[in-house]
Design a protein around this motif. Structure first.
Motif, mmCIF file in Angstrom:
data_model
loop_
_atom_site.group_PDB
_atom_site.id
_atom_site.type_symbol
_atom_site.label_atom_id
_atom_site.label_comp_id
_atom_site.label_asym_id
_atom_site.label_seq_id
_atom_site.Cartn_x
_atom_site.Cartn_y
_atom_site.Cartn_z
ATOM 1 N N ALA A 70 0.831 -1.207 0.000
ATOM 2 C CA ALA A 70 0.000 0.000 0.000
ATOM 3 C C ALA A 70 0.862 1.252 0.000
ATOM 4 O O ALA A 70 2.002 1.235 0.472
ATOM 5 N N PRO A 71 0.321 2.362 -0.500
ATOM 6 C CA PRO A 71 1.049 3.633 -0.433
ATOM 7 C C PRO A 71 1.137 4.126 1.006
ATOM 8 O O PRO A 71 0.225 3.907 1.811
ATOM 9 N N LEU A 72 2.246 4.768 1.312
ATOM 10 C CA LEU A 72 2.487 5.289 2.663
ATOM 11 C C LEU A 72 2.590 6.800 2.646
ATOM 12 O O LEU A 72 3.226 7.381 1.770
ATOM 13 N N ASP A 73 1.987 7.415 3.618
ATOM 14 C CA ASP A 73 2.093 8.863 3.784
ATOM 15 C C ASP A 73 2.013 9.154 5.278
ATOM 16 O O ASP A 73 1.856 8.241 6.094
ATOM 17 N N VAL A 74 2.136 10.409 5.635
ATOM 18 C CA VAL A 74 1.942 10.828 7.022
ATOM 19 C C VAL A 74 0.620 11.566 7.110
ATOM 20 O O VAL A 74 0.120 12.109 6.125
ATOM 21 N N THR A 75 0.032 11.570 8.286
ATOM 22 C CA THR A 75 -1.097 12.449 8.554
ATOM 23 C C THR A 75 -0.631 13.436 9.615
ATOM 24 O O THR A 75 -0.338 13.050 10.752
ATOM 25 N N VAL A 76 -0.488 14.664 9.214
ATOM 26 C CA VAL A 76 0.007 15.708 10.110
ATOM 27 C C VAL A 76 -1.191 16.455 10.670
ATOM 28 O O VAL A 76 -1.956 17.065 9.925
ATOM 29 N N VAL A 77 -1.365 16.364 11.967
ATOM 30 C CA VAL A 77 -2.462 17.068 12.623
ATOM 31 C C VAL A 77 -1.885 17.942 13.729
ATOM 32 O O VAL A 77 -0.816 17.661 14.265
ATOM 33 N N ARG A 78 -2.616 18.981 14.043
ATOM 34 C CA ARG A 78 -2.212 19.872 15.134
ATOM 35 C C ARG A 78 -3.407 20.076 16.047
ATOM 36 O O ARG A 78 -4.507 20.414 15.603
ATOM 37 N N LYS A 79 -3.168 19.837 17.316
ATOM 38 C CA LYS A 79 -4.222 20.060 18.299
ATOM 39 C C LYS A 79 -4.401 21.559 18.516
ATOM 40 O O LYS A 79 -3.431 22.311 18.539
ATOM 41 N N LEU A 80 -5.635 21.978 18.672
ATOM 42 C CA LEU A 80 -5.946 23.367 18.982
ATOM 43 C C LEU A 80 -6.227 23.442 20.478
ATOM 44 O O LEU A 80 -7.236 22.901 20.962
ATOM 45 N N GLY A 81 -5.334 24.075 21.204
ATOM 46 C CA GLY A 81 -5.457 24.127 22.653
ATOM 47 C C GLY A 81 -6.066 25.431 23.140
ATOM 48 O O GLY A 81 -5.844 26.497 22.551
ATOM 49 N N VAL A 82 -6.828 25.329 24.196
ATOM 50 C CA VAL A 82 -7.392 26.529 24.834
ATOM 51 C C VAL A 82 -6.237 27.450 25.245
ATOM 52 O O VAL A 82 -5.271 26.989 25.871
ATOM 53 N N PRO A 83 -6.266 28.732 24.885
ATOM 54 C CA PRO A 83 -5.131 29.640 25.109
ATOM 55 C C PRO A 83 -4.571 29.625 26.528
ATOM 56 O O PRO A 83 -3.359 29.609 26.722
ATOM 57 N N TYR A 84 -5.413 29.639 27.542
ATOM 58 C CA TYR A 84 -4.924 29.686 28.923
ATOM 59 C C TYR A 84 -4.756 28.288 29.529
ATOM 60 O O TYR A 84 -4.368 28.146 30.677
ATOM 61 N N HIS A 85 -5.041 27.255 28.705
ATOM 62 C CA HIS A 85 -4.903 25.870 29.169
ATOM 63 C C HIS A 85 -4.595 25.002 27.939
ATOM 64 O O HIS A 85 -5.428 24.210 27.487
ATOM 65 N N PRO A 86 -3.371 25.133 27.372
ATOM 66 C CA PRO A 86 -3.030 24.493 26.096
ATOM 67 C C PRO A 86 -3.215 22.984 26.067
ATOM 68 O O PRO A 86 -3.420 22.398 25.003
ATOM 69 N N GLU A 87 -3.113 22.336 27.225
ATOM 70 C CA GLU A 87 -3.264 20.883 27.254
ATOM 71 C C GLU A 87 -4.701 20.457 26.921
ATOM 72 O O GLU A 87 -4.940 19.322 26.499
ATOM 73 N N LEU A 88 -5.647 21.375 27.144
ATOM 74 C CA LEU A 88 -7.050 21.084 26.845
ATOM 75 C C LEU A 88 -7.334 21.451 25.397
ATOM 76 O O LEU A 88 -7.339 22.610 25.021
ATOM 77 N N GLY A 89 -7.549 20.438 24.565
ATOM 78 C CA GLY A 89 -7.790 20.693 23.160
ATOM 79 C C GLY A 89 -9.258 20.945 22.865
ATOM 80 O O GLY A 89 -10.136 20.209 23.329
ATOM 81 N N PHE A 90 -9.535 22.009 22.119
ATOM 82 C CA PHE A 90 -10.907 22.281 21.723
ATOM 83 C C PHE A 90 -11.153 21.873 20.271
ATOM 84 O O PHE A 90 -12.243 22.066 19.730
ATOM 85 N N GLY A 91 -10.124 21.288 19.642
ATOM 86 C CA GLY A 91 -10.271 20.843 18.266
ATOM 87 C C GLY A 91 -8.936 20.458 17.667
ATOM 88 O O GLY A 91 -7.917 20.371 18.364
ATOM 89 N N ALA A 92 -8.953 20.211 16.368
ATOM 90 C CA ALA A 92 -7.727 19.848 15.661
ATOM 91 C C ALA A 92 -7.871 20.249 14.202
ATOM 92 O O ALA A 92 -8.994 20.378 13.680
#
Length: 253
Positions: free
Chosen positions: A47-69
């Motif tokens: 099968a073809p191989l690629d990467v899936t690059v995602v970035r978590k969207l963190g709450v500004p004052y609490h970056p560990e808490l993701g509100f999306g990606a």
């Protein structure tokens, strides 16, 4: 179950994914540690191989808490509930997303060396990581892949927390996990060698797999004869069952 390294884990994982071969899947590794595992899966399935690059969207004052990606191609997954409960203002959301978009683009370009990402619309997609502890990145990746048009999403990992695997089944069509040990404290404890995967290794593996091809798998080989080695690239077309190579006196193959 303990794995020698990510290569060993990938080969064992691939043995459990053979039923997906007829679907002609695309294999996506989560950078960085998931890529060596995904490489072995892609090679085994042709099968073809690629990467899936995602970035978590963190709450500004609490970056560990993701509100999306966010993912490539404008894929965007937002939890309205978290945004509402965390009091994230629209401008804050846009500022975080803008910053993460720049980093996403930089990483994706660096890993592929400028090649285009593989199209996923209508395809079966196998998302591969080297293991799952909290599941936040894997969940974001699977949701982004779905948003990019994948018709059938499979999450495949060598080892994961049993509780997290149960929750992730809600986000994908299928989960393939070789081991769900209890107790579970970290992914690394289930590998003899869990050394960090470098960006350079990710780039090299994607190049060897032939990212952007129609599923062909490329591997560097060396043929020895009479004490002399002849180096070259062996290219296996997708879903190849066997390869026959003919050579004649002129040296052409």
């Amino acid at each position: 179950m303990q794995f020698i390294d990510r290569t060993d884990a990938g080969r064992r994982l691939a043995a459990e994914l053979g039923h997906l071969g007829p679907r002609e899947p695309v294999v996506l590794g989560l950078p960085r540690g998931g890529v060596p595992v995904a490489f072995e899966v892609a090679r085994a399935l042709g099968a073809p191989l690629d990467v899936t690059v995602v970035r978590k969207l963190g709450v500004p004052y609490h970056p560990e808490l993701g509100f999306g990606a966010i993912g490539e191609g404008g894929a965007r997954v937002i939890s309205d509930e978290i945004v509402r409960h965390a009091g994230v203002r629209e401008q804050d959301l846009l500022d975080v997303e803008h910053a993460e978009e720049a980093e996403l683009t930089r990483r994706a370009h660096a890993y592929r060396e400028g090649r285009s990402r593989l199209p996923l619309r209508g395809r079966a997609v196998i998302v591969v990581d080297d293991g799952i502890a909290t599941g936040s990145t894997a969940r974001a990746a699977c949701r982004v892949v779905r948003a990019q048009g994948a018709a059938h999403v499979v999450l495949a990992v060598p080892v994961a927390s049993p509780d997290v695997v149960a929750r992730l089944r809600e986000d994908v069509d299928e989960v393939v996990c070789l081991s769900t040990p209890t107790p579970f404290s970290s992914v690394g404890e289930w590998y003899q060698d869990f050394s960090q995967t470098s960006d350079e290794e990710v780039v090299a593996l994607l190049a060897r797999a032939g990212v952007g091809s129609s599923g062909a798998v490329t591997e560097t080989v060396e043929v020895e004869s009479g004490g002399t080695g002849l180096a070259g690239d062996l290219v296996l077309p997708a879903a190849t069952g066997a390869v026959v190579v003919f050579a004649h006196g002129s040296g052409c193959v």
